[in-house]
Scaffold this motif. Structure first.
Motif, short mmCIF file in Angstrom:
data_model
loop_
_atom_site.label_atom_id
_atom_site.label_comp_id
_atom_site.label_asym_id
_atom_site.label_seq_id
_atom_site.Cartn_x
_atom_site.Cartn_y
_atom_site.Cartn_z
N ALA A 167 15.11 -14.62 -2.57
CA ALA A 167 13.50 -14.81 -3.12
C ALA A 167 12.29 -13.27 -3.00
O ALA A 167 12.12 -13.28 -4.11
N MET A 168 12.46 -12.74 -1.49
CA MET A 168 11.45 -11.53 -1.17
C MET A 168 12.33 -10.81 -2.12
O MET A 168 10.89 -9.48 -2.06
N VAL A 169 13.26 -10.60 -1.83
CA VAL A 169 13.96 -9.45 -2.43
C VAL A 169 13.85 -9.08 -3.28
O VAL A 169 13.76 -7.88 -4.74
N PHE A 170 14.10 -10.72 -4.46
CA PHE A 170 13.69 -10.28 -5.35
C PHE A 170 11.93 -9.65 -6.02
O PHE A 170 12.22 -9.02 -6.81
N ASP A 171 11.26 -10.85 -5.71
CA ASP A 171 9.32 -10.78 -5.60
C ASP A 171 9.10 -8.62 -5.48
O ASP A 171 8.98 -8.43 -5.23
N ALA A 172 9.96 -8.50 -4.55
CA ALA A 172 9.76 -7.12 -3.37
C ALA A 172 9.90 -6.04 -4.95
O ALA A 172 9.11 -4.83 -4.65
N PHE A 173 11.49 -5.93 -5.47
CA PHE A 173 11.80 -5.20 -6.51
C PHE A 173 11.09 -5.44 -7.98
O PHE A 173 10.48 -4.54 -8.71
N ASN A 174 10.58 -6.37 -8.16
CA ASN A 174 9.67 -7.09 -9.05
C ASN A 174 7.86 -6.23 -8.62
O ASN A 174 7.46 -5.37 -9.57
N GLY A 175 7.92 -5.67 -7.33
CA GLY A 175 6.22 -5.73 -7.39
C GLY A 175 6.41 -3.94 -6.88
O GLY A 175 5.19 -3.72 -7.93
N ILE A 176 7.91 -3.60 -6.92
CA ILE A 176 7.13 -2.17 -7.09
C ILE A 176 7.47 -1.79 -8.15
O ILE A 176 7.14 -1.05 -9.29
N GLY A 177 8.39 -2.46 -9.45
CA GLY A 177 8.48 -2.48 -11.30
C GLY A 177 6.86 -2.50 -11.12
O GLY A 177 6.36 -1.71 -11.64
N ILE A 189 3.73 -2.41 -10.15
CA ILE A 189 3.06 -0.96 -9.63
C ILE A 189 3.83 0.49 -10.28
O ILE A 189 2.53 1.02 -10.49
N ALA A 190 5.29 0.29 -10.75
CA ALA A 190 5.35 1.87 -11.32
C ALA A 190 4.58 1.86 -12.55
O ALA A 190 4.68 2.51 -13.34
N PHE A 191 5.16 0.51 -13.49
CA PHE A 191 3.60 0.40 -14.72
C PHE A 191 2.84 0.87 -14.51
O PHE A 191 2.70 1.91 -15.45
N ALA A 192 2.19 0.78 -13.59
CA ALA A 192 0.82 0.76 -13.83
C ALA A 192 0.33 2.30 -13.73
O ALA A 192 -0.45 2.87 -13.53
N PHE A 193 1.38 3.29 -13.52
CA PHE A 193 1.67 5.06 -13.52
C PHE A 193 2.36 4.96 -14.07
O PHE A 193 2.67 6.33 -14.75
N ALA A 194 1.71 4.35 -15.78
CA ALA A 194 2.06 5.48 -17.02
C ALA A 194 1.62 5.56 -17.21
O ALA A 194 0.11 6.49 -16.42
N LEU A 240 0.68 -1.29 -0.02
CA LEU A 240 -0.17 0.01 0.02
C LEU A 240 1.03 1.18 -0.18
O LEU A 240 0.66 2.34 -0.54
N VAL A 241 2.20 1.30 1.02
CA VAL A 241 2.80 2.49 0.89
C VAL A 241 3.52 2.86 -0.75
O VAL A 241 3.56 3.88 -1.37
N ALA A 242 4.30 2.02 -1.45
CA ALA A 242 3.80 1.73 -2.49
C ALA A 242 3.44 2.25 -3.94
O ALA A 242 3.30 2.90 -4.42
N ILE A 243 1.76 1.28 -3.76
CA ILE A 243 1.09 1.91 -4.54
C ILE A 243 0.48 4.02 -4.54
O ILE A 243 1.36 5.08 -5.21
N MET A 244 0.76 4.02 -3.06
CA MET A 244 0.77 5.92 -2.21
C MET A 244 1.78 6.39 -2.88
O MET A 244 1.74 7.25 -3.13
N LEU A 245 2.87 5.94 -2.33
CA LEU A 245 4.35 6.27 -3.09
C LEU A 245 4.41 7.18 -4.76
O LEU A 245 4.82 7.95 -4.84
N SER A 246 4.24 6.41 -5.33
CA SER A 246 4.06 6.22 -6.96
C SER A 246 2.75 7.15 -7.19
O SER A 246 3.54 7.60 -8.16
N TRP A 247 1.24 7.22 -6.42
CA TRP A 247 0.54 8.32 -7.17
C TRP A 247 0.61 9.63 -6.21
O TRP A 247 0.78 10.64 -7.73
N ALA A 248 1.72 9.56 -5.64
CA ALA A 248 1.81 11.12 -4.96
C ALA A 248 3.43 11.56 -6.11
O ALA A 248 3.49 12.72 -6.61
N ILE A 249 4.59 11.21 -6.21
CA ILE A 249 5.15 10.72 -6.83
C ILE A 249 4.70 11.45 -8.92
O ILE A 249 5.21 12.65 -8.57
N THR A 250 4.12 10.35 -9.53
CA THR A 250 3.72 10.76 -10.52
C THR A 250 2.24 12.03 -10.85
O THR A 250 2.35 12.83 -11.42
#
Length: 338
Positions: free
Chosen positions: A200-210, A212-217, A49-59
């Motif tokens: 796996a958790m580290v790679f998944d975290a970066f994948n998840g952030i990616g 979310i970022a893609f969704a705010f294109a 949820l933090v990643a989604i709100m942060l991406s929303w605010a930055i974009t």
């Protein structure tokens, strides 16, 4: 002749503030929203949820910057990204820094929309008529392209606005409501993350952030959208444009949070990378959602293609000295789609 009166981005400067809202939602809300529950399963409730709100605010902030820069030079409108680049970095360097990057985003997005549109329509047909599963996906993609050849003859941005927006809202709503219904019947007793090792958790975290970022294109057409809005000293274009952007961003965050939260709540870390796949039943509802994805990307394709058409047609009439005409437009745009 003033070529700007013929080129698609500047042919009509009569757009209202709500056209800005339509186009910005269409450019941003894509099929990527259906991957947000999967991103949540990679990050967990809090970080997701933090990643989604942060991406929303930055974009949101960076889009405000673009709106302000459109008329940053007194007496001049920077209608296209390359023009903004030229103002910042000089006539030659600025043009070639910006144009290749913008075209890369626009053309790649249109390719993705072409494939996504074909795949979604194939799923729609197969869910309702299983006996047609033998038809190859290639033919559906070609069918989507044929529709785009026809729609590409629209003279400007403002001839494509409402249908795509409604489709995006409907398939987001279907994904969210169907997930809630599914979750009330059966949902996980606890919510973890997908990865079971630290790596796996580290790679998944970066994948998840990616994801979310893609969704705010969608920023790559902001200046071109604002170019369609009239501007006067009393009411500069940034006022109605910003009003539309605020409405668009409120719609975006409601859609995104509804889909992300309901999908992860219903399926936990077992959710698929497309939440519609996890839903499976009822078939008619999932078919309807896929049809809405298909309709939405038809409009999204055009929003992203319009600035490419503008670049192609500008080069043809200004550099190669072709006479602006319907025939030229038909040939140029059909070639691009092809």
């Amino acid at each position: 002749m003033d070529y700007n009166d013929w080129l698609p981005v500047t042919a009509s400067r009569e757009a209202k503030w709500y056209y800005s809202a339509f186009h910005n939602v269409t450019a941003m809300v894509g099929a990527g929203v259906l991957g947000l529950p999967f991103a949540m399963s990679q990050l967990g409730w809090g970080p997701g949820l933090v990643a989604i709100m942060l991406s929303w605010a930055i974009t949101f902030y960076s889009l405000w910057q673009m709106v302000e820069l459109h008329e940053a030079v007194p007496g001049k409108r920077l209608d296209r990204y390359p023009e903004l680049g030229q103002e910042a970095f000089g006539p030659r360097l600025g043009y070639w820094i910006v144009l290749p990057q913008q075209l890369l985003v626009q053309i790649a997005s249109d390719i993705v929309y072409n494939v996504t549109g074909g795949k979604s329509f194939k799923k729609f047909i197969e869910l309702l008529w299983p006996n047609l599963h033998h038809i190859r996906q290639t033919y559906y993609i070609l069918g989507f392209a044929a529709i785009q050849v026809v729609l590409s003859q629209s003279p400007d941005f403002n001839s494509i606005k409402v249908v795509s927006l409604l489709a995006a809202l409907i398939y987001s709503m279907i994904a969210s409501v169907a997930s809630i219904v599914k979750g009330t019947q059966h949902r996980p007793s606890e919510y973890g993350v997908r990865g079971d090792t630290m790596a796996a958790m580290v790679f998944d975290a970066f994948n998840g952030i990616g994801t979310i970022a893609f969704a705010f294109a969608g920023h790559s057409v902001v200046l071109e959208i604002q170019a369609t809005i009239p501007s006067t000293p009393e009411v500069p274009s940034k006022k109605p444009m910003w009003k539309g952007v605020v409405v668009a961003y409120l719609i975006v965050i409601v859609c995104y949070l509804c889909v992300a939260i309901s999908g992860f709540w219903a399926f936990g870390d077992l959710v698929e990378d497309d939440v519609l796949i996890s839903l499976e039943r009822p078939a008619w509802l999932i078919a309807a959602a896929n049809l809405m994805v298909f309709i939405h990307v038809i409009g999204s394709y055009q929003v992203f293609a319009m600035s490419v058409f503008d670049t192609i047609e500008s080069y043809l009439v200004k550099n190669l000295k072709f006479t602006p005409s319907t025939t030229l437009r038909l040939a140029a745009r059909s070639t691009y789609v092809g």
